[in-house]
Design a protein around this motif. Structure first.
Motif, PDB file in Angstrom:
ATOM      1  N   VAL A  28       4.506  27.079 -40.648  1.00  0.00           N
ATOM      2  CA  VAL A  28       5.708  27.856 -40.952  1.00  0.00           C
ATOM      3  C   VAL A  28       5.307  29.089 -41.749  1.00  0.00           C
ATOM      4  CG1 VAL A  28       7.993  27.865 -42.031  1.00  0.00           C
ATOM      5  CG2 VAL A  28       7.091  25.739 -41.019  1.00  0.00           C
ATOM      6  N   ARG A  76       6.580  28.480 -36.483  1.00  0.00           N
ATOM      7  CA  ARG A  76       7.976  28.725 -36.817  1.00  0.00           C
ATOM      8  C   ARG A  76       8.017  29.794 -37.901  1.00  0.00           C
ATOM      9  NH1 ARG A  76      12.597  25.411 -36.228  1.00  0.00           N
ATOM     10  NH2 ARG A  76      11.319  24.443 -34.611  1.00  0.00           N
ATOM     11  N   LEU A 123      10.501  32.160 -40.419  1.00  0.00           N
ATOM     12  CA  LEU A 123      11.814  32.291 -41.037  1.00  0.00           C
ATOM     13  C   LEU A 123      11.956  33.683 -41.623  1.00  0.00           C
ATOM     14  CD1 LEU A 123      11.866  28.911 -43.032  1.00  0.00           C
ATOM     15  CD2 LEU A 123      12.454  29.302 -40.624  1.00  0.00           C
ATOM     16  N   THR A 141       9.366  39.057 -32.777  1.00  0.00           N
ATOM     17  CA  THR A 141      10.387  38.451 -31.920  1.00  0.00           C
ATOM     18  C   THR A 141       9.942  38.357 -30.464  1.00  0.00           C
ATOM     19  OG1 THR A 141      11.488  40.593 -31.569  1.00  0.00           O
ATOM     20  CG2 THR A 141      12.248  39.240 -33.418  1.00  0.00           C
ATOM     21  N   ASP A 143       8.257  31.075 -32.887  1.00  0.00           N
ATOM     22  CA  ASP A 143       9.670  30.726 -32.753  1.00  0.00           C
ATOM     23  C   ASP A 143      10.391  31.225 -34.004  1.00  0.00           C
ATOM     24  OD1 ASP A 143       9.308  29.293 -30.301  1.00  0.00           O
ATOM     25  OD2 ASP A 143       8.453  27.635 -31.470  1.00  0.00           O
ATOM     26  N   VAL A 144      11.293  32.171 -33.809  1.00  0.00           N
ATOM     27  CA  VAL A 144      11.970  32.823 -34.929  1.00  0.00           C
ATOM     28  C   VAL A 144      13.261  32.094 -35.272  1.00  0.00           C
ATOM     29  CG1 VAL A 144      13.123  34.927 -35.705  1.00  0.00           C
ATOM     30  CG2 VAL A 144      10.974  35.078 -34.418  1.00  0.00           C
ATOM     31  N   GLU A 145      13.464  31.871 -36.558  1.00  0.00           N
ATOM     32  CA  GLU A 145      14.733  31.356 -37.068  1.00  0.00           C
ATOM     33  C   GLU A 145      15.221  32.350 -38.118  1.00  0.00           C
ATOM     34  OE1 GLU A 145      16.468  27.390 -39.332  1.00  0.00           O
ATOM     35  OE2 GLU A 145      14.725  27.232 -38.010  1.00  0.00           O
ATOM     36  N   ARG A 146      16.390  32.912 -37.873  1.00  0.00           N
ATOM     37  CA  ARG A 146      16.911  33.940 -38.779  1.00  0.00           C
ATOM     38  C   ARG A 146      17.543  33.265 -39.994  1.00  0.00           C
ATOM     39  NH1 ARG A 146      16.479  38.903 -36.319  1.00  0.00           N
ATOM     40  NH2 ARG A 146      16.019  38.749 -34.090  1.00  0.00           N
ATOM     41  N   VAL A 147      16.863  33.417 -41.120  1.00  0.00           N
ATOM     42  CA  VAL A 147      17.252  32.775 -42.374  1.00  0.00           C
ATOM     43  C   VAL A 147      17.389  33.845 -43.440  1.00  0.00           C
ATOM     44  CG1 VAL A 147      16.496  31.178 -44.185  1.00  0.00           C
ATOM     45  CG2 VAL A 147      16.120  30.607 -41.777  1.00  0.00           C
ATOM     46  N   ALA A 207      16.119  25.721 -45.634  1.00  0.00           N
ATOM     47  CA  ALA A 207      15.594  25.762 -44.265  1.00  0.00           C
ATOM     48  C   ALA A 207      14.287  24.988 -44.154  1.00  0.00           C
ATOM     49  CB  ALA A 207      15.393  27.221 -43.832  1.00  0.00           C
ATOM     50  N   ARG A 221      15.030  21.266 -44.249  1.00  0.00           N
ATOM     51  CA  ARG A 221      15.593  20.814 -42.975  1.00  0.00           C
ATOM     52  C   ARG A 221      14.498  20.666 -41.921  1.00  0.00           C
ATOM     53  NH1 ARG A 221      16.761  24.103 -39.280  1.00  0.00           N
ATOM     54  NH2 ARG A 221      17.141  25.846 -40.722  1.00  0.00           N
ATOM     55  N   LEU A 222      13.595  21.634 -41.846  1.00  0.00           N
ATOM     56  CA  LEU A 222      12.504  21.544 -40.874  1.00  0.00           C
ATOM     57  C   LEU A 222      11.584  20.361 -41.157  1.00  0.00           C
ATOM     58  CD1 LEU A 222      11.476  25.312 -40.538  1.00  0.00           C
ATOM     59  CD2 LEU A 222      12.612  23.903 -38.811  1.00  0.00           C
TER      60      LEU A 222
END
Length: 418
Positions: A16, A40, A42, A51, A57-61, A71, A74-75
């Motif tokens: 991450v 991953r 964030l 992107t 793998d992008v997670e917009r946080v 976040a 949770r992961l």
């Protein structure tokens, strides 16, 4: 430049990265190279080079502390111990991850020093005192407590020109106001007075450091990167000679081109300073060679691997392999020294050659340019749109340097008008 380790070496690991800039992409690339796993990432608004990556793998946080920690938790839910690793590349995020280590471990490996060490050594005033005890030179400086700024400006008994910058990077990352800069180059008393007025208006309450300005161009700077294992051993050393720094106000001082080379004297001095405070994890130190006497002057230590971390991989050692071996395998392993000579550059070759004035450095750049390394240009990336965006960004450096750091070419005797 690829790691020698085969892909898929660490199945089941979740790498991450927090952040959305070039430095975050470099971390993701190095983690992907070292593990063979998807990364991953964030961030609230990552750059397009991220992107459009084939392995991120992008997670917009949101960028606030609680959103990031929630976040990560949770992961990590339901994952076994030491099955994830988290990296970031700002002082503020390094402090966040260090403070929340108890919530993130044992699922995550967190390669940052303790909050106490970050607060101590990464305060530029404390850093100077630690260096003094270890016989390491730092610039002459005055520390100003901005919570005590009143109508009268503080007295600074240093000769101009000066450099002024926040003492604690994490505190500076947390404040925003028009005209904010990473560092301030102060030439006159009126400019210094204007800075104090700006900090008063912004309500900035932390400390500011005013230092003597060590002369010399960008290529007098050096970068040193180390990893200190859980047992206190320095198991990775790397260094580079800076060629060119960014000169835009918000990015000033960030190297955009370097040549990697071993600098054992700086490795040893850096190791002494880190050992003096019980440092663990990645560290990046900024050093300048004073042209007046040829001696190194240490400016600061960053509690992270640094925005230009990929120069370490370019020089022959993927730093993620060293860190993962320590934190996941419980083995410090043999000391790794990144010794290869490589041109690392985020800017076009023509711009770099235009900016450099030292003939010897220009010849080195010309010799190394054909195998130059740009962390954004990973051969496994397949997006044509991504490559076009990166090319446009590189060319945009021409405009930035023309605006913020123009250099006129003096005509040679052959071309001078008669």
């Amino acid at each position: 430049m690829r790691s020698s380790s085969p892909r898929g070496r660490r199945p089941g690991l979740l790498p991450v990265v927090i952040g959305g800039d070039i430095g975050a992409y470099a971390l993701a690339r190095q983690l992907h190279d070292a593990t063979g796993q998807r990364v991953r990432l964030l961030a609230p608004a990552p750059i397009e080079a991220i992107t459009r990556s084939v392995y991120i793998d992008v997670e917009r946080v949101g960028a606030d502390e609680r959103a990031v920690v929630d976040a990560l938790r949770r992961l990590g839910e339901g994952r076994p111990a030491r099955s994830a690793v988290v990296l970031a590349n700002t002082d503020a995020l390094a402090s966040v991850l260090a403070r929340h280590r108890g919530e993130l471990e044992p699922v995550y490996a967190v390669p940052f020093p303790s909050p106490e060490v970050i607060d101590d050594l990464c305060d530029k005033a404390v850093f100077a005192e630690v260096c003094r005890t270890q016989g390491v030179r730092t610039p002459g400086q005055v520390v100003v407590d901005c919570s005590r700024l009143e109508a009268e400006d503080p007295r600074i008994d240093l000769p101009f020109p000066l450099v002024a910058k926040p003492a604690v990077g994490a505190h500076w990352d947390a404040v925003s106001f028009p005209g904010k800069r990473k560092i301030y180059l102060i030439d006159t008393p009126s400019e210094l007075s204007a800075l104090w007025g700006q900090l008063r208006g912004a309500g900035y309450r932390s400390s500011f450091v005013v230092q003597e300005r060590i002369p010399g161009p960008d290529d007098a700077m050096r970068s040193v990167t180390l990893y200190v294992s859980s047992g206190g051993e320095v198991t990775l050393v790397a260094s580079a000679r800076v060629l060119l720094e960014d000169h835009s106000p918000t990015m000033i001082g960030n190297p955009v081109a370097m040549i990697t080379e071993p600098l054992p004297e700086l490795w040893e001095a850096s190791s002494r300073v880190l050992a003096a405070v019980g440092y663990r994890g990645f560290a990046n130190l900024d050093v300048k060679v004073d042209p007046r006497d040829g001696q190194p002057v240490f400016f600061e230590v960053n509690p992270r691997i640094g925005r230009n971390s990929f120069y370490v991989s370019a020089a022959g050692v993927n730093p993620m392999e060293v860190m993962l071996r320590d934190l996941l395998d419980g083995s410090a392993g043999p000391r790794r020294e990144a010794r290869a000579e490589v041109l690392y550059s985020l800017v076009p070759r023509h711009l770099l050659l235009h900016q450099l004035t030292d003939p010897a450095l220009r010849r080195r750049v010309a010799r190394l340019a054909l195998r130059a390394v740009d962390p954004l240009l990973d051969p496994v990336e397949t997006s044509v749109r991504r490559r076009l965006v990166i090319t446009a960004q590189k060319l945009n450096h021409d405009l930035k340097f023309h605006r913020h750091h123009p250099r006129r070419i003096r005509p040679t005797r052959r071309t001078r008008t008669r």
